[in-house]
Scaffold this motif. Sequence first.
Motif, PDB file in Angstrom:
ATOM      1  N   PRO A 175     -10.723 122.627  34.148  1.00 13.22           N
ATOM      2  CA  PRO A 175     -12.160 122.021  33.036  1.00 13.22           C
ATOM      3  C   PRO A 175     -13.690 122.575  33.335  1.00 13.22           C
ATOM      4  CG  PRO A 175     -11.312 120.156  34.470  1.00 13.22           C
ATOM      5  CD  PRO A 175     -11.047 121.856  35.005  1.00 13.22           C
ATOM      6  N   LYS A 176     -13.887 123.206  34.609  1.00 16.68           N
ATOM      7  CA  LYS A 176     -15.450 123.510  33.490  1.00 16.68           C
ATOM      8  C   LYS A 176     -15.359 124.498  33.028  1.00 16.68           C
ATOM      9  CE  LYS A 176     -16.204 121.210  38.714  1.00 16.68           C
ATOM     10  NZ  LYS A 176     -16.726 121.286  39.590  1.00 16.68           N
ATOM     11  N   ILE A 177     -14.464 125.211  33.202  1.00 19.66           N
ATOM     12  CA  ILE A 177     -14.535 126.738  32.159  1.00 19.66           C
ATOM     13  C   ILE A 177     -13.715 126.536  30.902  1.00 19.66           C
ATOM     14  CG2 ILE A 177     -13.070 128.761  32.691  1.00 19.66           C
ATOM     15  CD1 ILE A 177     -15.698 128.360  35.090  1.00 19.66           C
ATOM     16  N   GLU A 178     -14.838 126.254  30.304  1.00 16.51           N
ATOM     17  CA  GLU A 178     -14.290 126.309  28.495  1.00 16.51           C
ATOM     18  C   GLU A 178     -15.227 126.601  27.971  1.00 16.51           C
ATOM     19  OE1 GLU A 178     -13.921 122.142  27.609  1.00 16.51           O
ATOM     20  OE2 GLU A 178     -11.924 121.841  28.840  1.00 16.51           O
ATOM     21  N   VAL A 179     -15.534 126.888  26.283  1.00 16.21           N
ATOM     22  CA  VAL A 179     -16.950 127.654  26.208  1.00 16.21           C
ATOM     23  C   VAL A 179     -17.387 126.480  25.493  1.00 16.21           C
ATOM     24  CG1 VAL A 179     -17.617 128.795  24.069  1.00 16.21           C
ATOM     25  CG2 VAL A 179     -15.312 129.481  24.732  1.00 16.21           C
ATOM     26  N   GLY A 180     -18.914 127.088  26.353  1.00 14.07           N
ATOM     27  CA  GLY A 180     -20.180 125.816  26.091  1.00 14.07           C
ATOM     28  C   GLY A 180     -20.554 125.547  27.769  1.00 14.07           C
ATOM     29  N   GLU A 181     -20.056 125.216  28.123  1.00 13.72           N
ATOM     30  CA  GLU A 181     -20.519 124.888  29.741  1.00 13.72           C
ATOM     31  C   GLU A 181     -21.243 125.057  30.078  1.00 13.72           C
ATOM     32  OE1 GLU A 181     -18.519 122.011  31.077  1.00 13.72           O
ATOM     33  OE2 GLU A 181     -18.242 121.519  28.928  1.00 13.72           O
ATOM     34  N   THR A 182     -21.933 124.956  31.317  1.00 13.16           N
ATOM     35  CA  THR A 182     -23.522 125.860  31.706  1.00 13.16           C
ATOM     36  C   THR A 182     -22.616 125.191  33.500  1.00 13.16           C
ATOM     37  OG1 THR A 182     -25.314 125.752  30.079  1.00 13.16           O
ATOM     38  CG2 THR A 182     -25.016 125.816  32.069  1.00 13.16           C
ATOM     39  N   PHE A 183     -23.181 126.673  34.299  1.00 16.02           N
ATOM     40  CA  PHE A 183     -22.710 126.876  35.903  1.00 16.02           C
ATOM     41  C   PHE A 183     -23.740 127.335  36.638  1.00 16.02           C
ATOM     42  CE2 PHE A 183     -19.638 129.470  33.984  1.00 16.02           C
ATOM     43  CZ  PHE A 183     -19.942 130.811  34.511  1.00 16.02           C
ATOM     44  N   SER A 184     -24.068 127.129  37.403  1.00 10.95           N
ATOM     45  CA  SER A 184     -25.487 127.682  38.085  1.00 10.95           C
ATOM     46  C   SER A 184     -24.809 129.094  38.903  1.00 10.95           C
ATOM     47  CB  SER A 184     -25.255 126.905  39.781  1.00 10.95           C
ATOM     48  OG  SER A 184     -26.248 127.419  40.420  1.00 10.95           O
ATOM     49  N   ILE A 185     -25.127 129.742  38.793  1.00 10.39           N
ATOM     50  CA  ILE A 185     -25.417 131.078  39.167  1.00 10.39           C
ATOM     51  C   ILE A 185     -25.894 131.857  40.496  1.00 10.39           C
ATOM     52  CG2 ILE A 185     -24.246 131.892  37.474  1.00 10.39           C
ATOM     53  CD1 ILE A 185     -26.204 133.707  36.905  1.00 10.39           C
ATOM     54  N   ARG A 186     -26.130 133.083  41.089  1.00 14.81           N
ATOM     55  CA  ARG A 186     -26.995 133.628  41.515  1.00 14.81           C
ATOM     56  C   ARG A 186     -27.075 134.880  41.915  1.00 14.81           C
ATOM     57  NH1 ARG A 186     -30.109 130.814  45.186  1.00 14.81           N
ATOM     58  NH2 ARG A 186     -29.457 128.275  46.021  1.00 14.81           N
ATOM     59  N   VAL A 187     -28.250 135.537  41.579  1.00 10.22           N
ATOM     60  CA  VAL A 187     -27.931 136.883  40.639  1.00 10.22           C
ATOM     61  C   VAL A 187     -28.817 137.707  42.017  1.00 10.22           C
ATOM     62  CG1 VAL A 187     -29.326 138.395  39.081  1.00 10.22           C
ATOM     63  CG2 VAL A 187     -28.610 135.813  38.878  1.00 10.22           C
ATOM     64  N   ASP A 188     -28.567 139.085  41.701  1.00  6.68           N
ATOM     65  CA  ASP A 188     -28.459 139.799  43.098  1.00  6.68           C
ATOM     66  C   ASP A 188     -30.341 140.483  42.305  1.00  6.68           C
ATOM     67  OD1 ASP A 188     -29.673 142.134  44.673  1.00  6.68           O
ATOM     68  OD2 ASP A 188     -27.499 142.810  44.724  1.00  6.68           O
ATOM     69  N   PRO A 189     -30.957 140.064  43.118  1.00  6.21           N
ATOM     70  CA  PRO A 189     -32.992 140.753  42.759  1.00  6.21           C
ATOM     71  C   PRO A 189     -32.948 142.419  42.374  1.00  6.21           C
ATOM     72  CG  PRO A 189     -32.927 139.925  44.664  1.00  6.21           C
ATOM     73  CD  PRO A 189     -31.121 139.665  44.407  1.00  6.21           C
ATOM     74  N   ASP A 190     -31.705 143.266  43.110  1.00  8.66           N
ATOM     75  CA  ASP A 190     -32.022 144.417  43.137  1.00  8.66           C
ATOM     76  C   ASP A 190     -30.784 144.778  41.960  1.00  8.66           C
ATOM     77  OD1 ASP A 190     -34.373 144.383  44.873  1.00  8.66           O
ATOM     78  OD2 ASP A 190     -32.304 144.204  46.676  1.00  8.66           O
ATOM     79  N   ASN A 191     -30.083 144.637  41.388  1.00 12.66           N
ATOM     80  CA  ASN A 191     -29.005 144.880  40.632  1.00 12.66           C
ATOM     81  C   ASN A 191     -28.332 143.419  39.667  1.00 12.66           C
ATOM     82  OD1 ASN A 191     -26.899 146.029  39.278  1.00 12.66           O
ATOM     83  ND2 ASN A 191     -25.379 146.277  41.138  1.00 12.66           N
ATOM     84  N   ARG A 192     -29.133 143.363  38.862  1.00 13.54           N
ATOM     85  CA  ARG A 192     -28.772 141.808  37.887  1.00 13.54           C
ATOM     86  C   ARG A 192     -27.443 141.970  37.702  1.00 13.54           C
ATOM     87  NH1 ARG A 192     -33.256 140.749  33.789  1.00 13.54           N
ATOM     88  NH2 ARG A 192     -31.530 139.778  33.013  1.00 13.54           N
ATOM     89  N   ASP A 193     -26.363 143.114  37.841  1.00  9.97           N
ATOM     90  CA  ASP A 193     -24.934 142.992  37.277  1.00  9.97           C
ATOM     91  C   ASP A 193     -24.188 142.383  38.428  1.00  9.97           C
ATOM     92  OD1 ASP A 193     -25.413 144.028  34.884  1.00  9.97           O
ATOM     93  OD2 ASP A 193     -24.808 145.937  35.432  1.00  9.97           O
ATOM     94  N   ARG A 194     -24.762 142.248  38.774  1.00  9.07           N
ATOM     95  CA  ARG A 194     -24.130 141.232  40.499  1.00  9.07           C
ATOM     96  C   ARG A 194     -24.295 139.869  40.510  1.00  9.07           C
ATOM     97  NH1 ARG A 194     -23.893 140.873  45.971  1.00  9.07           N
ATOM     98  NH2 ARG A 194     -22.112 140.525  47.304  1.00  9.07           N
TER      99      ARG A 194
END
Length: 148
Positions: A124-143
């Motif tokens: 239910p949380k994985i639908e278009v328009g939903e927002t969730f928290s992430i963690r991004v690698d400061p050295d590689n923004r693609d990770r």
Amino acid sequence: MNHARVFRTVLGITVAYSVVLVIWLGWLSHRTPPGTLPMQVFMLVGLFGSFLGIGLLLAQRPPRSDRHLLRHGLEGWATIEGVHPLLPTDHCTELTELDLELVVPGSEPYHGSIVFDVQPVHRPKIEVGETFSIRVDPDNRDRIIVCL
């Protein structure tokens, strides 16, 4: 679940146990006091089960790089722009490609996509328009790591 990691853990513990069993049978069993053989066998089997259980618990932990990213990554959020189911897996989940708008405070928003193993409880949380928290690698923004 990382099946290769679990297999290596079980194999390593079994090999180590076999070495201990050979040493015990060849050198220690006939040097122990009489009448203690059943207790020694019971202890060896119990130790094997205990080490196997602890090893399987440790094998299910995320890799060190993911744990480091969870602790030290930049906190941000992602908004789902597209959901593309790829294929169901053998353990009641579904591999899904997510098109995301990624936002990290202090930098420009950017777009990306990830392949995510969606569990039924998270569907239910994985639908278009939903927002969730992430963690991004400061050295590689693609990770990134999704924090549901």
